[in-house]
Design a protein around this motif. Structure first.
Motif, PDB file in Angstrom:
ATOM      1  N   ILE A 195       0.865  -1.170   0.000  1.00  0.00           N
ATOM      2  CA  ILE A 195       0.000   0.000   0.000  1.00  0.00           C
ATOM      3  C   ILE A 195       0.898   1.214   0.000  1.00  0.00           C
ATOM      4  O   ILE A 195       1.581   1.481   0.969  1.00  0.00           O
ATOM      5  N   SER A 196       0.909   1.954  -1.127  1.00  0.00           N
ATOM      6  CA  SER A 196       1.898   3.012  -1.248  1.00  0.00           C
ATOM      7  C   SER A 196       1.554   4.230  -0.433  1.00  0.00           C
ATOM      8  O   SER A 196       2.429   4.974  -0.061  1.00  0.00           O
ATOM      9  N   ILE A 197       0.294   4.513  -0.158  1.00  0.00           N
ATOM     10  CA  ILE A 197      -0.059   5.632   0.708  1.00  0.00           C
ATOM     11  C   ILE A 197       0.349   5.293   2.121  1.00  0.00           C
ATOM     12  O   ILE A 197       0.061   4.221   2.601  1.00  0.00           O
ATOM     13  N   ILE A 207      -6.703   9.049  -1.377  1.00  0.00           N
ATOM     14  CA  ILE A 207      -7.255   7.791  -1.868  1.00  0.00           C
ATOM     15  C   ILE A 207      -6.236   6.691  -1.622  1.00  0.00           C
ATOM     16  O   ILE A 207      -5.056   6.833  -1.968  1.00  0.00           O
ATOM     17  N   LEU A 208      -6.685   5.595  -1.059  1.00  0.00           N
ATOM     18  CA  LEU A 208      -5.792   4.478  -0.807  1.00  0.00           C
ATOM     19  C   LEU A 208      -5.446   3.754  -2.096  1.00  0.00           C
ATOM     20  O   LEU A 208      -6.264   3.653  -3.004  1.00  0.00           O
ATOM     21  N   GLU A 209      -4.222   3.251  -2.119  1.00  0.00           N
ATOM     22  CA  GLU A 209      -3.773   2.474  -3.262  1.00  0.00           C
ATOM     23  C   GLU A 209      -3.107   1.197  -2.780  1.00  0.00           C
ATOM     24  O   GLU A 209      -2.626   1.111  -1.646  1.00  0.00           O
ATOM     25  N   GLU A 210      -3.094   0.204  -3.632  1.00  0.00           N
ATOM     26  CA  GLU A 210      -2.286  -0.981  -3.429  1.00  0.00           C
ATOM     27  C   GLU A 210      -1.761  -1.425  -4.791  1.00  0.00           C
ATOM     28  O   GLU A 210      -2.480  -1.402  -5.788  1.00  0.00           O
ATOM     29  N   ASP A 211      -0.462  -1.804  -4.802  1.00  0.00           N
ATOM     30  CA  ASP A 211       0.161  -2.219  -6.055  1.00  0.00           C
ATOM     31  C   ASP A 211      -0.050  -1.179  -7.157  1.00  0.00           C
ATOM     32  O   ASP A 211      -0.361  -1.506  -8.302  1.00  0.00           O
TER      33      ASP A 211
END
Length: 545
Positions: free
Chosen positions: A3-5, A398-402
């Motif tokens: 999760i980059s955030i 906004i949450l991110e993953e990959d």
């Protein structure tokens, strides 16, 4: 999964839930509950997602350090002061010719009596291994005889010797292969100079000369013989660069610059609206290894983000950043803080690269250094640290993953048409825990379409209000002990999306912060869907099947 955030947050999931197989005698209404959310995202969890983040006493910090070094290389040493020694004619001429003292006569050619004379201690070094340098020897012949007899293959020879061990360091032959006469030093004030390359040689501070070889005598000429007349030897060592020195006086000189390009990751969130500004870099520390000499360092530190925007570290008064290390300085940790330097401005662009350029100068002030070697290094351990602070008047995160917007799927097969038809009333109960120290608004989007929920979470103004449902908590109060509730009324039409095999949730948070409070703790979220159902025999039979 990554999760980059890094600032929060939430992984959403449904817990499986089904209606009991036997309800007993049906009542007119029964409550049906479905847990849709239960998670706590802590500072430790966030730190695990990025190597540059660390949780310290439940506070999130950004840290990075990198090491760079530069060997000193050949060291410039102060040229020696001129040293002088003398030998008298009587010392180098055989005893049998001493009867001519005070008379005019002819002295035939002879072998010089081996004679040693010491120089004063060289005050530029105690011992040196030369990378390069020149030994300059000037001989002035104030006697009545010739120095050398090169024409008869017996030139004058000077051995440069260690005055303590008597080892020969250099041998200088006074001859000229192209003109043998030119190799001999004429009498009555004649001079000759020899310059010897010292590359790779080792010299102590105590040296002496030994005179050897032959002499033409008076070369067949009648001359006044005075055995007290002197031959002068003047010596200097110049253009010294050393590979190693003991007790040396080092002159001012540049060291090769240290140039570093350091890449790292300050995770940059997906945002909507106002840009966030990262604040809170409390210090940048430079740790230098010990050097027994004053060193002045001017350097640039440049932060650069992925868009090529640059910020230079500088003093608050706009002056360049410099470091001076004194010879007696034991603590080599030098720290810059945001009160005197524009550290917050440098990191406000969320840099992903630091360029660090050191331009060091060894400042020779006449002070002797105990030991110094060309293999010694100026070593910099650079350490950046900050409490993770964010300044914004209102930015949606906004949450991110990959590297993709987070859209978590949940299996809801047990929520079927019969439950939908039996609906009489319902509510969604969200509970939250917010010890982060930040002002947060929460919006949760749910849909039976992954693409629809990912698209809608990016829209400030809702577009797809039919296929995507939204639950909002405005101004999540700060709390670190009890979960605070927020309740939403659910209509039957809101349950359409649960009739699919899977639904997708995607959160976003609106952050408002003055940038004076570091991120601490984490965020806890719980969610429960509670429905009142009208129970009849048909519903019981269908569920039982």
């Amino acid at each position: 999964m990554r999760i980059s955030i890094v600032f929060f947050l939430v992984l959403l999931f449904f817990s499986a839930c089904s209606i009991p197989e036997e309800l007993g005698m049906p009542s007119w209404e029964s409550e049906y509950k479905l847990n849709v959310l239960s998670d706590y995202y802590s500072a430790e969890d966030i730190a695990e997602e990025n190597e540059n983040l660390v949780a310290v006493q439940d506070s999130l910090q950004f840290r990075t350090n990198f090491e760079r070094s530069q060997k000193l290389g050949a060291i410039k040493i102060v040229d020696t002061e001129e040293r002088n020694t003398q030998m008298s004619l009587g010392e180098i001429m055989p005893e049998e010719f001493h009867i001519l003292h005070g008379t005019e006569g002819i002295v035939p050619e002879f072998d010089i009596v081996e004679t040693e004379k010491s120089f004063e201690e060289i005050n530029s070094f105690e011992e040196i291994v030369f990378h390069s340098g020149e030994f300059n020897l000037v001989i002035t012949n104030n006697s009545a005889i010739w120095g050398g007899n090169a024409i008869n293959d017996d030139p004058m020879i000077v051995h440069v010797k260690n005055d303590v061990t008597n080892d020969i360091l250099q041998t200088i032959v006074f001859e000229d292969p192209d003109d043998l006469n030119a190799g001999d030093i004429p009498p009555n004030g004649g001079t000759s100079q020899k310059i010897i390359d010292l590359s790779g040689e080792s010299y102590p501070a105590w040296i002496k000369l030994e005179l050897d070889g032959g002499s033409r005598g008076t070369d067949g000429e009648t001359a006044l013989i005075d055995t007290t007349q002197m031959i002068d030897f003047d010596m200097t060592i110049t253009d010294i660069r050393a590979d190693h020195v003991l007790g040396a006086s080092v002159q001012e000189q540049n060291i090769e610059p240290i140039i570093s390009h350091e890449y790292f990751d300050i995770p940059e969130p997906e945002t909507i609206g106002e840009d966030i500004v990262l604040k809170g870099f409390s210090k940048i520390t430079f740790n230098f290894n010990y050097l027994p000499i004053y060193t002045h360092i001017q350097f640039e530190l440049i932060g650069r983000n992925k868009d090529g925007e640059e910020k230079y570290l500088e003093r608050s008064d706009g002056q360049p950043v410099t470091i001076t290390l004194t010879a007696d300085q034991q603590n080599r940790n030098i720290t810059f803080d945001s009160e005197e330097y524009n550290i917050n401005e440098v990191v406000s662009i969320l840099p992903e690269e630091f360029d660090v350029n050191f331009d060091p100068i060894l400042v020779g002030d006449g002070t002797y250094v105990d030991t110094l070697s060309s293999s010694d290094s100026l070593f910099a351990d650079i350490f950046l640290k900050t409490d993770f602070q964010i300044q914004s008047e209102g930015t949606w995160i906004i949450l991110e993953e990959d590297n993709d917007i987070l859209a978590r799927s949940v299996n809801v097969e047990d929520f079927d048409q019969d439950i939908y038809d039996a609906f009489t009333s319902g509510k969604m109960l969200l509970k939250y825990l917010n010890p982060s120290g930040l002002n947060l608004d929460l919006e949760l989007f749910v849909s039976d379409s992954r693409s629809a929920v990912k698209e809608e979470v990016k829209n400030i103004i809702p577009i797809n209000t039919t296929d995507v449902k939204k639950f909002q908590i405005a101004q999540m109060d700060t709390t670190s002990i009890e979960y605070l509730p927020s309740e939403f009324i659910i209509q039957q039409d809101d349950l359409d999306i649960f009739l699919a095999d899977s639904v997708y949730w995607s959160p976003r948070f609106k952050i408002s912060s003055s940038g004076n409070t570091p991120w601490t703790g984490g965020i806890g979220l719980k969610g429960e869907l509670s429905l009142k159902l009208k129970i009849d025999q048909n519903l019981v039979e269908n569920v039982g099947d």
